[in-house]
Every structure is written in structure tokens, then in C-alpha cells.
Design an enzyme around this catalytic site. Sequence first.
Site, PDB file in Angstrom:
ATOM      1  N   SER A   9      44.320 154.011 -96.432  1.00  0.00           N
ATOM      2  CA  SER A   9      42.858 154.097 -96.402  1.00  0.00           C
ATOM      3  C   SER A   9      42.268 152.985 -95.529  1.00  0.00           C
ATOM      4  O   SER A   9      42.516 152.954 -94.335  1.00  0.00           O
ATOM      5  CB  SER A   9      42.312 154.053 -97.839  1.00  0.00           C
ATOM      6  OG  SER A   9      40.943 154.374 -97.864  1.00  0.00           O
TER       7      SER A   9
ATOM      8  N   GLU B 296      41.575 165.973 -98.095  1.00  0.00           N
ATOM      9  CA  GLU B 296      40.865 164.695 -97.986  1.00  0.00           C
ATOM     10  C   GLU B 296      39.567 164.859 -97.200  1.00  0.00           C
ATOM     11  O   GLU B 296      39.528 165.564 -96.179  1.00  0.00           O
ATOM     12  CB  GLU B 296      41.730 163.656 -97.275  1.00  0.00           C
ATOM     13  CG  GLU B 296      42.938 163.193 -98.070  1.00  0.00           C
ATOM     14  CD  GLU B 296      43.551 161.922 -97.495  1.00  0.00           C
ATOM     15  OE1 GLU B 296      42.785 161.040 -97.047  1.00  0.00           O
ATOM     16  OE2 GLU B 296      44.787 161.807 -97.508  1.00  0.00           O
TER      17      GLU B 296
ATOM     18  N   HIS C 194      42.845 162.140-101.204  1.00  0.00           N
ATOM     19  CA  HIS C 194      42.947 160.766-100.705  1.00  0.00           C
ATOM     20  C   HIS C 194      43.715 159.885-101.691  1.00  0.00           C
ATOM     21  O   HIS C 194      43.485 159.925-102.893  1.00  0.00           O
ATOM     22  CB  HIS C 194      41.538 160.205-100.488  1.00  0.00           C
ATOM     23  CG  HIS C 194      41.504 158.944 -99.693  1.00  0.00           C
ATOM     24  ND1 HIS C 194      41.937 158.874 -98.392  1.00  0.00           N
ATOM     25  CD2 HIS C 194      41.085 157.685-100.021  1.00  0.00           C
ATOM     26  CE1 HIS C 194      41.775 157.639 -97.941  1.00  0.00           C
ATOM     27  NE2 HIS C 194      41.266 156.903 -98.910  1.00  0.00           N
TER      28      HIS C 194
END
Length: 331
Positions: free
Chosen positions: A171, A273, A303
Site C-alpha cells: 500500500s 481493490e 486491498h
Amino acid sequence: MAFPPHVVEDCMGLLKLFSDGTVFRSNIQFQEEQPSPTQHDNLVAFKDYLFHKRFNLHLRLYKPKSNKDISDNDHGDDEKFPVVMFLHGGGFCFGSPAWPHIHACCARLAAGLRAAVVAPDYRLAPENRLPSAVEDGVEAVRWLQRQALGDDDAGVARGVDFDRVFVVGDSSGGNIAHHLAVQFGPGSREMDPVRVRGYVLLGPFFGGVVRTRSEVGPPEQMLTLEMLDRFWRLSIPIGETRDHPLANPFGPSSPNLGHVKLDPILVIVGSNELLKDRAADYASRLKELGKNIEYVEFKGKEHGFLTHDSYSEASEEVVQIIKRFMLENSN
């Protein structure tokens, strides 16, 4: 008459930014005195180190145990482990290797990849806006360099191959990994004798003013577009937009990556995502520019599917894909 400060940003009650610039963080203790047991505790040893004295930043080093410690290990005592630097996610606002799910993920990677995993903290926003997190990522690699040169704790370098270093970012950590790749260039010569061989971006947190189809699609179970926007407002320099070069690698003011030489990059993302289209576009554009980049998409995954469930079937497949990427780029 002066009015009391009011809340201008509220992240799930865990973090609040007030109109006078003060920040409130919840006293919920994610860090435990003794990390929760993981399935790989008998295979991996870990220790915390101070790597950035000025900002009191620590990292956690995980090493697979030798066959002195594990009777059924068929590796020799002289085995040298590649290094995986794991940069955690959290929208630049949250996260630490001490958080149980991140700790479990790092232990999983160390055992599954037979690698020394280095998981650094970095300064968090909004108290420390970008580029602070990127600067701390650079400093963590410099710490590795000091170990390779024998300047610090001699025990760190034992059994470690500093010529095979891979940066894995989840991320916001994937965003940092991209910027490290651009800054270091091929071979990471400024960090000699540390050599970064490649970068793995897991659902990288990139942004942009123009929305993508996946961003305006259905929200995820744990992530919404509103949350993504809030993370950007809290982390990018005040007054800037999501097209800032630290958010958007292909923004109007971003460096021309066609002129930048890069080490191999692997992008892994879930098909569900919100950030999927940005990851796919990033990989596609770099491929068009002739870069060595691979894109892998996991159907139906959201995610953070690796870090939130490091022992799932999909996570095992991710580990095997990363292992193959490391082997292909180690010579």
C-alpha cells in the site's frame, strides 16, 4: 472572541486533525509487549533495532533460524539469506511492524522466502507529511549499508547476503518502494555494498485528481474512496493535490520515468481493490517505456489481502511469486 479548535479530519476516530494543526491519536494499543504467536515462531527469530536516532525510529529484523536451532532444517549453517525490506501500509498515517498482523506477515515472509526481513517504522502523517516517509525508507537502507560495512552490530550481518536485497512495499509502502526505485536507480550504487535487485509493490497507494473506474466502483469491505481521499489530504504537502509527484508517478509535475533507469519491479494487486486501476496503469505505462516490470492480479481479492491474512491460500501463492521473482533477479 476566539473559538476553540474544531475537527477538520477524522480517521475512524483513531486519528483527528484539528483546525489549529494539533493531532489526536487514539490510545488504543496496537503494539503488544510480547507479539502474538505466529505459525512461524519456531522458524524465525526477530529483534528490534534503532536505525534513525534523530527521529527515534526502530526496525524489526527477522531471520530464519539455522539448523542449530531446528533439527529438521536441511540448510547448512553457512547459508546466506537474501534481504527483504518490508515497508508497511496504512495510508502514510498508520502502521508499524509491531502491529500483530504486520508482524505475522513479516514472519511469514522470512520463513517462506528464507530471507532476512527488515521491517522499518517511518514517520507518520499528518504530524510528518510526505516526503518524510520516503526519506525514512532511504535511511533504513542506509542502516543496512552500515551493517554491511561492519559499522554497527556485528550480529546483524551474520548470515546475510547484502548483494541480494529486495524492497517489498504494501500500500503506502508500495508507494515508498517506487520512489526508492527511482532515487536509487539500477544497482543502488550509492548504497554499495548493498545492492537492491528488485522491488515488489503490493497494491501500491498511488493517487491522481482524475478518478479511475475502480476508484468510483463499489467500496471494499475495509476501504472506501472517502478514506483514500482523507489519507491523501493528511499526508501530501499542505496545499497540494493528488497529482503531486509523491502521489501520482505520472502526474503533470512528476519526473519523466522514460529517462529513468529502474531495477525490475513486480506489481501485485487484487482485482477488487479500489487502487487496482492505478496499479495496472502504472505497470502498463512502465512496460510501454521499456522497463522490466511484471503485473499480477488476484481475482476477487481486496486491498491488503496478504498482510491481513498471511496464511491464506492466496498469500501462499503471493509468497511463491515473490520467491520466483527474487530467484530470477539474484544473478
